[in-house]
Design an enzyme around this catalytic site. Structure first.
Site, PDB file in Angstrom:
ATOM      1  N   CYS A  61      34.233  47.694  67.059  1.00  0.00           N
ATOM      2  CA  CYS A  61      34.914  48.633  66.427  1.00  0.00           C
ATOM      3  C   CYS A  61      36.345  48.218  66.181  1.00  0.00           C
ATOM      4  O   CYS A  61      36.599  47.450  65.454  1.00  0.00           O
ATOM      5  CB  CYS A  61      35.018  50.013  67.034  1.00  0.00           C
ATOM      6  SG  CYS A  61      35.391  51.524  66.413  1.00  0.00           S
TER       7      CYS A  61
ATOM      8  N   HIS B  26      29.004  50.812  68.420  1.00  0.00           N
ATOM      9  CA  HIS B  26      29.281  50.725  69.621  1.00  0.00           C
ATOM     10  C   HIS B  26      28.146  50.384  70.636  1.00  0.00           C
ATOM     11  O   HIS B  26      27.580  51.320  71.332  1.00  0.00           O
ATOM     12  CB  HIS B  26      30.128  52.093  70.349  1.00  0.00           C
ATOM     13  CG  HIS B  26      31.359  52.086  69.727  1.00  0.00           C
ATOM     14  ND1 HIS B  26      32.614  51.729  70.463  1.00  0.00           N
ATOM     15  CD2 HIS B  26      31.890  52.891  68.666  1.00  0.00           C
ATOM     16  CE1 HIS B  26      33.496  51.882  69.604  1.00  0.00           C
ATOM     17  NE2 HIS B  26      33.200  52.484  68.512  1.00  0.00           N
TER      18      HIS B  26
ATOM     19  N   GLU C 135      28.092  49.236  73.507  1.00  0.00           N
ATOM     20  CA  GLU C 135      28.344  49.689  74.841  1.00  0.00           C
ATOM     21  C   GLU C 135      28.070  51.229  75.278  1.00  0.00           C
ATOM     22  O   GLU C 135      28.020  51.570  76.300  1.00  0.00           O
ATOM     23  CB  GLU C 135      29.694  49.134  75.368  1.00  0.00           C
ATOM     24  CG  GLU C 135      30.871  50.189  74.968  1.00  0.00           C
ATOM     25  CD  GLU C 135      31.229  50.182  73.457  1.00  0.00           C
ATOM     26  OE1 GLU C 135      30.476  49.532  72.540  1.00  0.00           O
ATOM     27  OE2 GLU C 135      32.160  50.539  72.846  1.00  0.00           O
TER      28      GLU C 135
END
Lengths: 82, 231
Positions: free
Chosen positions: B90, B198, B200
């Site tokens: 990002c 994302h 994560e």
């Protein structure tokens, strides 16, 4: 020395902010065909003369103020000011 | 004998917000994840670096434009130049583009709206250090949350990237106006990757999807094999 940098989205690059403003202006009844949104950076530059100042501001534009992939820039020097 | 944990540095910029999630996810995937402060001029001894998401330096001027000049970024550029693995997520992707480590630029979403939802992605290549655990053509579900994810490259650059197979991930449908639905790219050498989604935030089924773990564990494994080679 005072310098003004105008950063614009390059010709042909989609400018969604400009499009949103254009449609709002039309809703207000203005006859607008296009709106493009850029950015103004006013600078106070320390330089002995205008050509040194311009060269410095050009380097600022190349390195930070504009992204050459999508933006063009123009530099205006106000001599005598500052 | 247990294989050594690869050490992965997570950069912390002022205004970052996904640094803890990145650290947590990497640790959960068996990496020794450590924070690296933005003003550090040197990286600790790491096998890979992750630039997390957020709004570094308020995203003033253009997203990633200021963070690119952080002292730690000079060290990251040297690390990447010497072949080190770097992943930008990002805002991290935006920073890597501004720094010239990755091609293209991220612009305001076409809709001007912030997009925050799970999106389906197609994996274009599985032969990079970031996608070894994926299969070519595999569909992943990973969340996006960004206002400036509209990736752009002009015609010449885009053709070059296609020819060199540098497009790594694509959205399965339009998300933000990104050219040819590009969601993630890799540099020519193949050691630097950036993506808007994302991973994560998608490492446990409890979070809706664990597909992000495929990307991050690919990175962890690649970093680990580099550690082993070095030993």
């Amino acid at each position: 020395m005072r310098a003004t940098v105008l950063v614009r989205p390059k010709e042909g690059i989609l400018d969604p902010q400009g499009q949103a403003v254009e449609s709002s202006l039309r809703q207000l009844g203005f006859a607008v065909d296009e709106a493009r949104i850029g950015r103004v950076v006013d600078l106070e530059v320390e330089a002995a003369d205008a050509s040194t100042a311009r060269a410095q501001v050009e380097r600022m534009c190349e390195q930070l103020l504009a992204n050459p992939l999508i933006e063009s820039y123009e530099i205006e020097l106000l001599e005598g000011a500052g | 004998m247990t294989s050594p944990q690869p050490r992965i540095g997570v950069l912390r910029f002022p205004g970052a917000c996904d640094d803890r999630d990145a650290l947590w996810a990497l640790a959960a995937l068996d990496a020794d994840a450590v924070f690296v402060w933005h003003s550090d001029t040197e990286l600790p001894d790491v096998d890979a670096v992750v630039l997390p998401g957020g709004f570094s330096y308020g995203d003033y001027l253009r997203c990633g434009a200021i963070a690119r000049f952080a002292p730690a970024m000079e060290a990251v550029v040297d690390f990447a130049d010497s072949g080190g693995l770097v992943l930008g997520i990002c805002n991290g992707f935006q920073i890597l583009c501004e720094a010239g480590l990755l091609p293209g630029v991220l612009r305001r979403n076409e809709s001007l709206s912030f997009v925050c939802r799970d999106v389906p992605l197609t994996v274009e290549r599985s032969d990079t250090p970031f996608t070894t655990r994926c299969e070519e053509g595999q569909l992943l579900t990973i969340p996006v949350k960004h206002g400036e994810g509209n990736w752009y490259a002009d015609d010449d650059l885009y053709e070059q990237l296609e020819a060199r197979r540098q497009i790594l991930l694509r959205y399965a449908g339009p998300v933000n106006g990104s050219r040819n639905d590009v969601a993630g790219v890799v540099n020519e050498r193949g050691n630097v990757m950036g993506l808007m989604p994302h991973p994560e935030h998608a490492v446990d089924p409890l979070l809706g999807s664990a597909d992000g773990a495929l990307i991050l564990s690919s990175l962890v494994e690649s970093a680990r094999s580099r550690t082993l080679t070095a030993v």
